[in-house]
Design an enzyme around this catalytic site. Structure first.
Site, PDB file in Angstrom:
ATOM      1  CE  LYS A  92      -3.848   4.667   0.529  1.00  0.00           C
ATOM      2  NZ  LYS A  92      -2.407   4.336   0.574  1.00  0.00           N
TER       3      LYS A  92
ATOM      4  CE1 TYR B  77       0.424   7.677   2.448  1.00  0.00           C
ATOM      5  CE2 TYR B  77       1.040   5.414   1.914  1.00  0.00           C
ATOM      6  CZ  TYR B  77       0.162   6.309   2.505  1.00  0.00           C
ATOM      7  OH  TYR B  77      -0.950   5.853   3.154  1.00  0.00           O
TER       8      TYR B  77
ATOM      9  CG  HIS C  36      -4.755   9.594   0.225  1.00  0.00           C
ATOM     10  ND1 HIS C  36      -3.404   9.744   0.131  1.00  0.00           N
ATOM     11  CD2 HIS C  36      -4.966   8.959   1.405  1.00  0.00           C
ATOM     12  CE1 HIS C  36      -2.815   9.240   1.207  1.00  0.00           C
ATOM     13  NE2 HIS C  36      -3.750   8.765   1.990  1.00  0.00           N
TER      14      HIS C  36
ATOM     15  CG  ASP D 244      -1.842   1.184   1.296  1.00  0.00           C
ATOM     16  OD1 ASP D 244      -2.981   1.045   0.823  1.00  0.00           O
ATOM     17  OD2 ASP D 244      -1.432   2.251   1.804  1.00  0.00           O
TER      18      ASP D 244
END
Length: 276
Positions: free
Chosen positions: A75, A50, A108, A45
């Site tokens: 996401k 990120y 997200h 994930d």
């Protein structure tokens, strides 16, 4: 759940536990993800925000595991909501991940003030139709938001990834998910940086079952039918987190753990939070 995986409403399957990669960066992040894949993790994930999609890509290349055996999630960030913006953002993510397809693509955050998540959802439906995304879902959506997606597009997400742990078990939302064939995924499943793993109710079950408190909490997620996404840079903890499928909690144990409810921990209310 069969073979440590769940069926999704679109006919695909999702592993029952995933590896969270937030904070896994640079070479140490690559090494950690490669190690996790070798240990048996198959759900990886990540997210545009990120900043580590290229790290995930390098780990997948190095892991020497058939691509079809992995389930990769990324996401869409809030600043890329919109019809064209979503399509362009996905291509950026896919190129960084160096993949022909992404297994699960999530919005997200809903960013309700911008009010463009339905536009993004329409574009994600197109991505699924093109075959570059296998399954589409959302993260941090509420039932009214999910209702709106279905009312305006005719398609429900197959996954909603939300804050979920014994301090915030989200019973009403999970009931809605069950009614609408939406699989719940749990971010922050161990409520790190809190005293959760020292709670007497959890420690007592762990001691009685010969497990660690973290394993007990992850078994609680599985008992709820949720997919926890724990993250750890420590190899021993990652292996421990994956070694929970033989730990089946009794109904009373699940109830005792759920009784620790105190509410949302991280202050990110989907009705108010605006992600960039």
């Amino acid at each position: 759940m069969t073979a440590h995986a769940y069926a999704l409403a679109d006919g695909n399957t999702i592993p029952a536990i995933g590896l969270g990669t937030y904070g896994l960066n640079d070479q140490s992040g690559v090494d950690a993800i490669v190690s996790a894949i070798h240990d048996g993790y198959r759900l990886i994930d990540t997210a545009y925000n990120y900043g580590n999609e290229e790290v995930v890509a390098e780990a997948i290349r190095r892991a020497d595991v058939d691509r079809s055996d992995l389930f990769v999630t990324t996401k869409l960030p809030g600043r890329h909501h919109g019809v064209d913006e979503t399509l362009a953002s996905f291509e950026q993510s896919r190129k960084r991940l160096d993949l022909d397809w992404v297994d699960l693509y999530l919005i997200h955050w809903p960013n309700p003030k911008r009010d463009r998540y339905v536009d993004s959802w329409r574009s994600m439906i197109k991505l699924k139709e093109r075959g570059v995304v296998r399954s589409i879902g959302v993260s941090n959506f509420t039932p009214p938001m999910l209702d709106r997606l279905f009312a305006e597009t005719g398609l429900m997400p197959v996954v909603n990834q939300v804050e979920l742990h014994p301090y915030f078990p989200q019973a009403e939302l999970r009931a809605y998910h069950a009614e609408h064939a939406i699989r719940t995924e749990s971010w922050s499943p161990l409520a790190k940086r809190t005293e959760l793993l020292a709670e007497p109710a959890i420690v007592e079950i762990a001691e009685r079952r010969g497990a660690t408190p973290a394993q007990v909490v992850l078994a609680w997620h599985l008992a709820l039918g949720a997919v926890p996404i724990p993250k750890s840079a420590d190899a021993a903890r990652r292996r421990e987190n994956l070694d929970v499928f033989d730990l089946e909690l009794e109904a009373g144990e699940v109830e005792a753990i759920s009784g620790l409810e105190r509410g949302r921990l991280w202050g990110a209310d989907p009705d108010m939070h605006e992600e960039m």
